[in-house]
Enzyme design. Structure first.
Site, short mmCIF file in Angstrom:
data_model
loop_
_atom_site.label_atom_id
_atom_site.label_comp_id
_atom_site.label_asym_id
_atom_site.label_seq_id
_atom_site.Cartn_x
_atom_site.Cartn_y
_atom_site.Cartn_z
N LYS A 72 1.73 -7.83 10.36
CA LYS A 72 3.09 -8.32 10.15
C LYS A 72 3.55 -8.39 8.71
O LYS A 72 4.66 -7.96 8.38
CB LYS A 72 3.25 -9.70 10.80
CG LYS A 72 3.17 -9.61 12.30
CD LYS A 72 3.13 -10.96 12.95
CE LYS A 72 2.54 -10.81 14.34
NZ LYS A 72 1.10 -10.40 14.30
N SER A 97 -1.32 -17.74 11.57
CA SER A 97 -0.34 -16.75 11.11
C SER A 97 1.06 -17.36 11.03
O SER A 97 2.02 -16.67 10.69
CB SER A 97 -0.34 -15.54 12.04
OG SER A 97 -0.14 -15.95 13.38
N LYS A 145 20.97 -1.86 -26.60
CA LYS A 145 20.36 -1.36 -25.38
C LYS A 145 21.14 -1.71 -24.12
O LYS A 145 21.73 -2.77 -23.99
CB LYS A 145 18.96 -1.95 -25.22
CG LYS A 145 18.01 -1.45 -26.29
CD LYS A 145 17.28 -0.23 -25.86
CE LYS A 145 16.01 -0.63 -25.15
NZ LYS A 145 15.24 0.55 -24.82
N GLU A 200 14.73 1.43 -12.35
CA GLU A 200 13.28 1.36 -12.59
C GLU A 200 12.58 0.56 -11.49
O GLU A 200 11.48 0.91 -11.04
CB GLU A 200 13.01 0.71 -13.95
CG GLU A 200 13.52 1.53 -15.11
CD GLU A 200 13.49 0.73 -16.41
OE1 GLU A 200 12.51 0.85 -17.14
OE2 GLU A 200 14.45 -0.02 -16.67
N THR A 243 14.75 23.17 -12.96
CA THR A 243 13.46 23.27 -12.29
C THR A 243 12.44 22.99 -13.40
O THR A 243 12.70 23.32 -14.56
CB THR A 243 13.21 24.67 -11.69
OG1 THR A 243 13.29 25.63 -12.74
CG2 THR A 243 14.25 25.03 -10.64
N HIS A 244 11.36 22.34 -13.05
CA HIS A 244 10.38 21.88 -14.06
C HIS A 244 11.04 20.96 -15.09
O HIS A 244 10.57 20.84 -16.22
CB HIS A 244 9.71 23.05 -14.78
CG HIS A 244 9.25 24.15 -13.88
ND1 HIS A 244 7.97 24.22 -13.39
CD2 HIS A 244 9.92 25.21 -13.35
CE1 HIS A 244 7.86 25.29 -12.60
NE2 HIS A 244 9.03 25.90 -12.56
N SER A 264 18.81 -5.92 -23.82
CA SER A 264 17.53 -6.28 -24.42
C SER A 264 17.73 -7.54 -25.24
O SER A 264 18.78 -7.73 -25.85
CB SER A 264 17.05 -5.14 -25.32
OG SER A 264 16.17 -5.65 -26.30
N GLN A 313 -3.32 -9.01 13.86
CA GLN A 313 -2.44 -10.04 13.31
C GLN A 313 -2.04 -9.69 11.87
O GLN A 313 -1.03 -10.17 11.36
CB GLN A 313 -3.15 -11.40 13.37
CG GLN A 313 -2.33 -12.55 12.82
CD GLN A 313 -2.93 -13.89 13.20
OE1 GLN A 313 -2.77 -14.33 14.33
NE2 GLN A 313 -3.62 -14.53 12.28
N1 ARG Z 1 -0.93 -14.39 16.30
C1 ARG Z 1 -1.48 -13.32 17.08
C2 ARG Z 1 -1.10 -11.98 16.46
O1 ARG Z 1 -0.23 -11.95 15.68
C3 ARG Z 1 -0.95 -13.37 18.49
C4 ARG Z 1 -1.84 -12.75 19.51
C5 ARG Z 1 -3.08 -13.51 19.63
N2 ARG Z 1 -3.82 -13.19 20.82
C6 ARG Z 1 -5.07 -13.58 20.95
N3 ARG Z 1 -5.66 -13.28 22.02
N4 ARG Z 1 -5.69 -14.25 20.04
O2 ARG Z 1 -1.69 -10.95 16.72
#
Ligand code: ARG
Length: 461
Positions: free
Chosen positions: A326, A24, A284, A291, A156-157, A278, A323
């Site tokens: 994130k 990760s 334009k 948008e 409205t509408h 444009s 994991q």
């Molecule tokens: N990179 C892992 C995560 O983001 C960290 C925690 C990992 N813990 C484990 N026991 N493998 O979740």
């Protein structure tokens, strides 16, 4: 070549594909600051509790400071084999200070470590978004004040309904963004517990002090249940849900800006800095920022569904599934931030075309309700009957291609003999809007009161 952090029982290292799916570091390196902050607090507590020596604590502290500098200067070597930001930093620490580095992870696991880092990150981001929303609100307050007496049709509408003031319309968005800010506050309130020391899932037998690390890291208190702590991502889900709601608000405003800026409406003109041209059609001026704000809402909604789906059905406590929490959150935070900034710029720069708004407000029989209300007030007709009489007047005006106020009194009296000259006073846009003084209504004085209310609130926070 088994893993230097956990490879004790492994005879060989992972397959390259295993590394690719497992690592990760490519994205969680964004957590480096929070990771170091958490480790510093943890090491300080370990030393204070006599679990590690003061010398080891000092070495850890100096090593972490050096690593933070290396990362910031771009000289840090990130390694996929070391999976994530936590192990990348620890491995570097051990290269820098030797065996003392191995004592940092005492009474801690990556499970509580990542929960901590992520909370700190989300908390910081919430504060940043709150500040950005406050600026957007201030921008709207200024525009509302400028246009407390600018009239436009309310819809409205998307059909002409009744005249409103542009200030009132601006203040509607202030209410929405104000609620978004209160959701941010609620989210911080619930998030404000420190996961550090929950360890892998069950706590630890070592004499750690979770209250002191919680305090050092700026949390109100430590979490109460170690199992829940390492498996809880509610704070991230709340962050994504408030982001999605805020994005929805921004998208509605963006849609209005797209409509208002068409030559057919002509209610606003976007500044050159917030529009594009444009490559083929020279006339334009396109509302691309609006948008894109409208479109980016899709990413925010997607992020929320992503994490809800990741978390659904996970048994306690930590699973590696988590994991996947994130990237959705990182992307949502960056996206929302950009959306708010672009919207603030567009709203503060746009030219409000007062005459076009006023002309539109006077067309489409926007004052019909006021005619009906006048019949209720002056002639004492039941509202349903007044509605019917007014409907006939509208039909007549439509047939003649004129506005209600252009119908001669004799024609109005042919519909209802009780109508007098006095009625024309309520058939102007201005009188319609000014008359709506009920609490929360669109009258200019109400708008000014609403502005004062929000200014006061901003000042007192
Ligand atoms: N990179 C892992 C995560 O983001 C960290 C925690 C990992 N813990 C484990 N026991 N493998 O979740």
């Amino acid at each position: 070549n088994s893993n230097q952090m956990w490879g004790g029982r492994f005879a060989s290292g992972p397959d390259a594909v295993m590394d690719a799916i497992n690592a990760s570091i490519d994205f969680d390196r964004a957590l480096y600051r929070e990771d170091i902050e958490g480790s510093l607090a943890h090491a300080e507590m370990l030393a204070a509790q006599g679990i590690i020596s003061d010398e080891d604590h000092a070495a850890i502290r100096d090593g972490l400071a050096k690593i933070e500098k290396e990362i910031e200067e771009g000289t840090f070597q990130f390694s996929r084999q070391l999976e994530d930001i936590h192990m990348n930093i620890e491995a570097r620490l051990s290269a820098l200070i030797g065996p003392a580095a191995g004592r940092l992870h005492t009474g801690r696991s990556r499970n509580d470590q990542v929960a901590l880092d992520f909370r700190l990150w989300v908390k910081r981001e919430l504060k940043r978004i709150d500040g950005a929303l406050a600026k957007l609100i201030e921008t709207f307050l200024a525009r509302a004040e400028e246009h407390a007496e600018t009239y436009l049709p309310g819809f409205t509408h998307l059909q002409t309904a009744q005249p409103v003031t542009f200030g009132h319309h601006c203040m509607a968005y202030v209410e929405m963004f104000g609620r978004d800010r209160s959701r941010v506050t609620d989210c911080i309130e619930r998030l404000d517990e420190s996961p550090l020391g929950a360890a892998a899932l069950a706590g630890t037998s070592l004499p750690i002090d979770r209250h002191s690390t919680a305090q050092r890291l700026g949390f109100r208190e430590p979490t109460r249940n170690s199992l829940d702590t390492v498996s809880d991502r509610d704070f991230a889900l709340e962050f994504l849900s408030l982001s999605a709601i805020c994005g929805m608000h921004l998208s509605r405003l963006a849609e209005e800006i797209v409509i208002w800026s068409t030559p057919q409406f002509g209610f606003i003109r976007l500044s050159d800095s917030f529009s594009t041209g444009s490559s083929i059609m020279p006339q334009k001026k396109n509302p691309d920022a609006a948008e894109l704000i409208r479109a980016k809402t899709g990413r925010l909604n997607g992020a929320l569904i992503t994490l809800l789906t990741v978390m659904k059905g996970l048994p306690l406590a930590y699973s590696k599934d988590m994991q996947e929490d994130k990237e959705a959150v990182f992307d949502a935070a960056e996206t929302l931030d950009l959306m708010i900034a672009a919207m603030t710029g567009m709203v503060s720069d746009m030219e409000v075309r007062v005459e076009n708004m006023a002309a539109a407000a006077g067309s489409g029989f926007a004052t019909a309700t006021d005619l009906a209300d006048w019949l209720v007030r002056q002639v004492n007709l039941p509202f349903r009957q007044a509605h019917h009489v007014t409907g006939r007047a509208v039909a007549l005006a439509e047939e003649r291609g004129v506005d209600l106020a252009d119908l001669p009194l004799a024609d109005l009296q042919a519909i209802d003999p009780a109508i007098t000259e006095d009625v024309y006073k309520v058939l102007t846009v201005e009188s319609c809007a000014k008359a709506r003084t009920s609490y929360g209504g669109t009258a200019p004085d109400n708008v000014r009161q609403q502005i004062a209310f929000w200014r006061d609130r901003l000042k007192n926070e």
